[in-house]
Design a protein around this motif. Structure first.
Motif, PDB file in Angstrom:
ATOM      1  N   TYR A  26       0.845  -1.191   0.000  1.00  3.55           N
ATOM      2  CA  TYR A  26       0.000   0.000   0.000  1.00  3.55           C
ATOM      3  C   TYR A  26       0.883   1.244   0.000  1.00  3.55           C
ATOM      4  O   TYR A  26       1.581   1.524   0.979  1.00  3.55           O
ATOM      5  CB  TYR A  26      -0.940   0.014   1.200  1.00  3.55           C
ATOM      6  CG  TYR A  26      -1.853   1.218   1.185  1.00  3.55           C
ATOM      7  CD1 TYR A  26      -2.897   1.294   0.271  1.00  3.55           C
ATOM      8  CD2 TYR A  26      -1.633   2.294   2.038  1.00  3.55           C
ATOM      9  CE1 TYR A  26      -3.723   2.408   0.217  1.00  3.55           C
ATOM     10  CE2 TYR A  26      -2.461   3.414   1.995  1.00  3.55           C
ATOM     11  CZ  TYR A  26      -3.504   3.465   1.074  1.00  3.55           C
ATOM     12  OH  TYR A  26      -4.313   4.581   1.022  1.00  3.55           O
ATOM     13  N   THR A  32      -4.167  -0.416  -5.753  1.00  3.48           N
ATOM     14  CA  THR A  32      -4.442   0.905  -5.209  1.00  3.48           C
ATOM     15  C   THR A  32      -4.750   1.896  -6.321  1.00  3.48           C
ATOM     16  O   THR A  32      -3.998   2.014  -7.287  1.00  3.48           O
ATOM     17  CB  THR A  32      -3.233   1.425  -4.402  1.00  3.48           C
ATOM     18  OG1 THR A  32      -2.810   0.430  -3.483  1.00  3.48           O
ATOM     19  CG2 THR A  32      -3.601   2.685  -3.643  1.00  3.48           C
ATOM     20  N   LEU A  54      -8.620   1.277  -2.231  1.00  2.00           N
ATOM     21  CA  LEU A  54      -8.166  -0.072  -2.575  1.00  2.00           C
ATOM     22  C   LEU A  54      -9.207  -0.774  -3.433  1.00  2.00           C
ATOM     23  O   LEU A  54     -10.389  -0.839  -3.060  1.00  2.00           O
ATOM     24  CB  LEU A  54      -7.925  -0.876  -1.292  1.00  2.00           C
ATOM     25  CG  LEU A  54      -7.236  -2.239  -1.449  1.00  2.00           C
ATOM     26  CD1 LEU A  54      -5.754  -2.050  -1.772  1.00  2.00           C
ATOM     27  CD2 LEU A  54      -7.384  -3.061  -0.159  1.00  2.00           C
TER      28      LEU A  54
END
Length: 404
Positions: A313, A381, A387
């Motif tokens: 992430y 992402t 997400l």
């Protein structure tokens, strides 16, 4: 052997596309309705999904057979692979974080299990098929046309020997590494392979990860001892390659564990087929000597949860605890007395780059009665830090956002 008319047309189209010529493919190609009862029911199903406080999930797009996701670096389009013959292009023109259009990408090309889609930072889309790898420059700006600029990175029949083409474990995934090379996972087709295949598989990188220059040259085996990896990503902090691995079936409900692995250098061995997962020895190789350099997994996941796609992430809209960590998708078990999986996991990292804690992030696609309402495959992402989660059972892409 005679070539079928369809195969001849496919070859002719590829030659024309590589020569920047029109193929004559109709502009009237397939689009997917984003409204109506089906989309409404998918939204209703999301009421069952449990998330940490402050997060919300919504339907981003209806995408049949949705598998791996490649978000375009320009933010123009998102591409989704499948285990069938189609790659989908998703556009959100008004930026309300709901797809306005989902359409077939490059219908003039005959794809074969185009599961693996990945972008380079400079906008080249790579598609890893069952036994071919293509590159499509400026895919975000060709998606409106049936014809696209295309190059062949690995010719058909050259990613694995044609004699090793299988119906099993053929969903490839790809990434461009910090060395600007193309990495591709090659699942081996067996539950546990026979010993006579070992030399061939080691040489070809089957049951491992191969890497090559972006033009296909300089191919080498990067990692071995991998049963069937269908998810990988590079840690942006230090360049380590992390990957999931699906482990041996038929050993029992609770063994062997699924794996999340970390490769810190080329040439590492991750233990299969001597280990079925974690430190659980396979019956077929229980008396064989284990190589001394086997690398243990960073995380042992629930047995048979089927860990697939993963991503680091790198967004900034989620709370700080998630930044720099790993989101990974569990497809869900098919061979367990009590089903498990169908959820998104989160793994945080220590300062030294090793795994710290793993927890459930999103769940509810597997009901208390053992019924699947969805099966997550991949995570990616978006530019806004939300997400995306793909689901090949429901045929959907979901979007998880932090709204608190």
């Amino acid at each position: 052997m005679a070539v079928s008319p369809a195969a001849a047309q496919s070859d002719d189209n590829m030659k024309k596309l590589q020569g920047m010529q029109s193929t004559g493919t109709s502009m009237d190609f397939q689009t997917i309705d984003q409204t109506g009862e089906y989309a409404d029911q998918l939204r209703k199903n999301l009421d069952a999904i449990k998330l940490p406080d402050g997060f919300e999930i919504s339907l981003f797009a209806v995408v049949p057979d949705a598998r791996h996701i490649a978000v375009g670096p320009q933010g123009v389009a998102t591409f989704v692979g499948t285990r069938k013959q189609t790659v989908w292009a998703i556009t959100d023109r008004d930026r309300n974080r709901v797809a306005d259009e989902v359409k077939q990408f490059a219908p003039s090309i005959d794809f074969s299990i185009p599961n693996g889609v990945c972008f380079s930072d400079d906008g080249f889309l790579f598609i890893a098929e069952q036994n071919r790898v293509l590159v499509l420059p400026a895919a975000e700006f060709f998606y409106e046309s049936p014809d696209v600029a295309v190059g062949v990175v690995v010719d058909k029949g050259k990613l694995v020997p044609t004699a090793e083409e299988s119906f099993n474990h053929t969903a490839r995934v790809c990434r461009i590494g910090p060395d600007n090379k193309l990495y591709i996972s090659l699942g081996q087709p067996y539950n546990v392979p026979p010993e006579e295949k070992s030399d061939l598989y080691k040489r070809e990188g089957i049951g491992g990860i191969v890497r090559m220059e972006r033009d296909g040259s300089g191919r080498e085996v990067f990692a071995t001892g991998v049963r069937n990896s269908v998810g990988m990503d590079f840690n942006p902090e230090n360049g380590d390659l992390w990957f999931t691995d699906n482990q041996v079936d038929g050993m029992g409900d609770d063994i062997p564990p699924g794996e999340l692995n970390r490769a810190t250098a080329a040439g590492q061995n991750f233990g299969f087929p001597w280990y079925g997962g974690g430190n659980v020895r396979t019956n077929e190789y229980k008396n064989a000597e284990v190589p001394a350099d086997v690398v243990a997994p960073q995380v042992e996941m629930d047995a048979h949860a089927a860990d697939l796609g993963m991503t680091f992430y790198e967004g900034d809209s989620f709370p700080r605890k998630y930044r720099g960590g790993i989101f990974s998708a569990q497809h869900g078990s098919w061979n367990r007395t009590d089903p498990v999986g169908a959820r998104v996991m989160f793994t945080s990292l220590n300062e030294d780059g090793t795994a710290k804690d793993t927890e459930v992030f999103a769940e509810g696609w597997l009901s208390d009665s053992g019924e699947y309402i969805g099966r997550p495959v991949d995570v990616a992402t978006l530019k806004d830090g939300s997400l995306l989660v793909s689901d090949d059972l429901a045929g959907a892409i979901y979007r998880i956002a932090y709204t608190k």
